[in-house]
Motif scaffolding. Sequence first.
Motif, short mmCIF file in Angstrom:
data_model
loop_
_atom_site.label_atom_id
_atom_site.label_comp_id
_atom_site.label_asym_id
_atom_site.label_seq_id
_atom_site.Cartn_x
_atom_site.Cartn_y
_atom_site.Cartn_z
N SER A 94 0.84 -1.19 0.00
CA SER A 94 0.00 0.00 0.00
C SER A 94 0.88 1.24 0.00
CB SER A 94 -0.91 0.00 1.22
OG SER A 94 -0.16 0.01 2.42
N GLY A 95 0.26 2.38 -0.28
CA GLY A 95 0.97 3.64 -0.16
C GLY A 95 1.36 4.33 -1.45
N GLY A 96 1.07 3.71 -2.58
CA GLY A 96 1.40 4.35 -3.83
C GLY A 96 0.48 5.54 -4.10
N GLY A 97 0.78 6.26 -5.17
CA GLY A 97 -0.05 7.39 -5.52
C GLY A 97 0.63 8.31 -6.50
N LEU A 98 0.07 9.50 -6.64
CA LEU A 98 0.58 10.52 -7.55
C LEU A 98 1.24 11.62 -6.72
CD1 LEU A 98 0.76 11.91 -10.35
CD2 LEU A 98 -1.52 12.83 -9.89
N VAL A 99 2.45 11.98 -7.11
CA VAL A 99 3.19 13.02 -6.38
C VAL A 99 3.99 13.84 -7.38
CG1 VAL A 99 5.19 11.52 -5.97
CG2 VAL A 99 4.70 13.42 -4.39
N GLN A 100 4.24 15.08 -7.05
CA GLN A 100 5.07 15.93 -7.90
C GLN A 100 6.54 15.61 -7.69
OE1 GLN A 100 3.90 20.00 -7.05
NE2 GLN A 100 2.44 19.98 -8.75
N ALA A 101 7.32 15.90 -8.70
CA ALA A 101 8.76 15.72 -8.60
C ALA A 101 9.29 16.48 -7.39
CB ALA A 101 9.44 16.21 -9.87
N GLY A 102 10.19 15.82 -6.67
CA GLY A 102 10.73 16.40 -5.45
C GLY A 102 9.97 16.01 -4.20
N GLY A 103 8.82 15.40 -4.38
CA GLY A 103 8.00 15.00 -3.24
C GLY A 103 8.41 13.66 -2.66
N SER A 104 7.60 13.20 -1.72
CA SER A 104 7.88 11.97 -1.00
C SER A 104 6.66 11.06 -0.95
CB SER A 104 8.32 12.26 0.44
OG SER A 104 9.50 13.04 0.47
N LEU A 105 6.93 9.78 -0.88
CA LEU A 105 5.89 8.77 -0.64
C LEU A 105 6.50 7.68 0.24
CD1 LEU A 105 4.20 8.13 -4.12
CD2 LEU A 105 3.11 9.12 -2.09
N ARG A 106 5.63 7.03 0.97
CA ARG A 106 6.07 5.89 1.78
C ARG A 106 5.22 4.68 1.41
NH1 ARG A 106 9.09 5.22 6.37
NH2 ARG A 106 8.61 3.41 7.69
N LEU A 107 5.89 3.63 0.96
CA LEU A 107 5.22 2.38 0.65
C LEU A 107 5.35 1.44 1.85
CD1 LEU A 107 6.48 1.71 -2.98
CD2 LEU A 107 4.54 3.09 -2.22
N SER A 108 4.28 0.69 2.10
CA SER A 108 4.31 -0.30 3.16
C SER A 108 3.84 -1.64 2.62
CB SER A 108 3.40 0.12 4.32
OG SER A 108 3.91 1.27 4.95
N CYS A 109 4.31 -2.69 3.24
CA CYS A 109 3.95 -4.04 2.80
C CYS A 109 3.75 -4.91 4.04
CB CYS A 109 5.06 -4.61 1.93
SG CYS A 109 4.79 -6.30 1.37
N ALA A 110 2.57 -5.48 4.15
CA ALA A 110 2.24 -6.36 5.27
C ALA A 110 2.37 -7.81 4.83
CB ALA A 110 0.83 -6.08 5.75
N ALA A 111 3.09 -8.58 5.60
CA ALA A 111 3.35 -9.98 5.25
C ALA A 111 2.59 -10.92 6.16
CB ALA A 111 4.84 -10.26 5.33
N SER A 112 2.22 -12.06 5.62
CA SER A 112 1.57 -13.09 6.42
C SER A 112 1.81 -14.45 5.78
CB SER A 112 0.06 -12.82 6.52
OG SER A 112 -0.53 -12.83 5.25
N GLY A 113 1.77 -15.47 6.62
CA GLY A 113 1.84 -16.83 6.12
C GLY A 113 3.22 -17.44 6.03
N PHE A 114 4.25 -16.68 6.43
CA PHE A 114 5.59 -17.23 6.45
C PHE A 114 6.36 -16.55 7.58
CE2 PHE A 114 7.95 -13.68 4.50
CZ PHE A 114 6.93 -12.97 3.89
N ILE A 115 7.55 -17.08 7.89
CA ILE A 115 8.34 -16.55 9.00
C ILE A 115 9.06 -15.30 8.51
CG2 ILE A 115 10.08 -17.02 10.74
CD1 ILE A 115 9.42 -19.99 10.44
N PHE A 116 8.40 -14.18 8.67
CA PHE A 116 8.87 -12.91 8.11
C PHE A 116 10.27 -12.56 8.61
CE2 PHE A 116 8.37 -8.76 6.31
CZ PHE A 116 9.00 -7.89 7.18
N SER A 117 10.51 -12.76 9.88
CA SER A 117 11.77 -12.30 10.48
C SER A 117 12.99 -13.00 9.88
CB SER A 117 11.75 -12.51 11.99
OG SER A 117 11.60 -13.88 12.30
N ARG A 118 12.79 -14.12 9.25
CA ARG A 118 13.90 -14.87 8.68
C ARG A 118 14.10 -14.60 7.19
NH1 ARG A 118 13.07 -20.96 11.26
NH2 ARG A 118 13.14 -20.35 13.45
N ALA A 119 13.22 -13.82 6.63
CA ALA A 119 13.24 -13.62 5.18
C ALA A 119 13.90 -12.32 4.78
CB ALA A 119 11.82 -13.66 4.63
N THR A 120 14.73 -12.38 3.73
CA THR A 120 15.15 -11.15 3.07
C THR A 120 13.94 -10.58 2.33
OG1 THR A 120 17.48 -11.75 2.81
CG2 THR A 120 16.56 -10.21 1.21
#
Length: 112
Positions: free
Chosen positions: A6-32
Motif C-alpha cells: 500500500s501507499g502508492g499514488g501521484l506526487v510531484q517531482a521532489g515530493g515523498s511517498l512511503r510504501l508499506s507491505c504487510a506480510a503473512s503466512g511465512f516466518i517474516f523475520s527470517r526472510a530477506t
Amino acid sequence: VQLQASGGGLVQAGGSLRLSCAASGFIFSRATMAWYRQAPGKQRELVASISSGGTTNYADSVKGRFTISRDNAKNTVSLQMNSLKPEDTAVYYCSAPGLRIWGQGTQVTVSS
C-alpha cells in the motif's frame, strides 16, 4: 502466504511517498525482503532489499533518496521515497525473493 502493498499514488517531482507491505503466512523475520519496480516497457528491477539481519542494499539510481526498513514485530517492510523523480514512475512490488513470494504491486506516479 501473502504480501499486501500500500501507499502508492501521484506526487510531484521532489515530493515523498512511503510504501508499506504487510506480510503473512511465512516466518517474516527470517526472510530477506525487497522492493522491485517495473516501468512501462521496461524489465522489473530491484530497488532495495533488506536482509533478516537488517543489511540493506540499494539500486544506484535510488541511493541517498530511498530508505528500506522492516518491523519484524509487525511483519511489515517499508520503503521511504524522497526527492522523487519522474523516472521513478513505476509499479512497485514487495517481495520475499528467496521464497518467490510477490505482492500485487502499487502504482507510483511522479509528475514533472
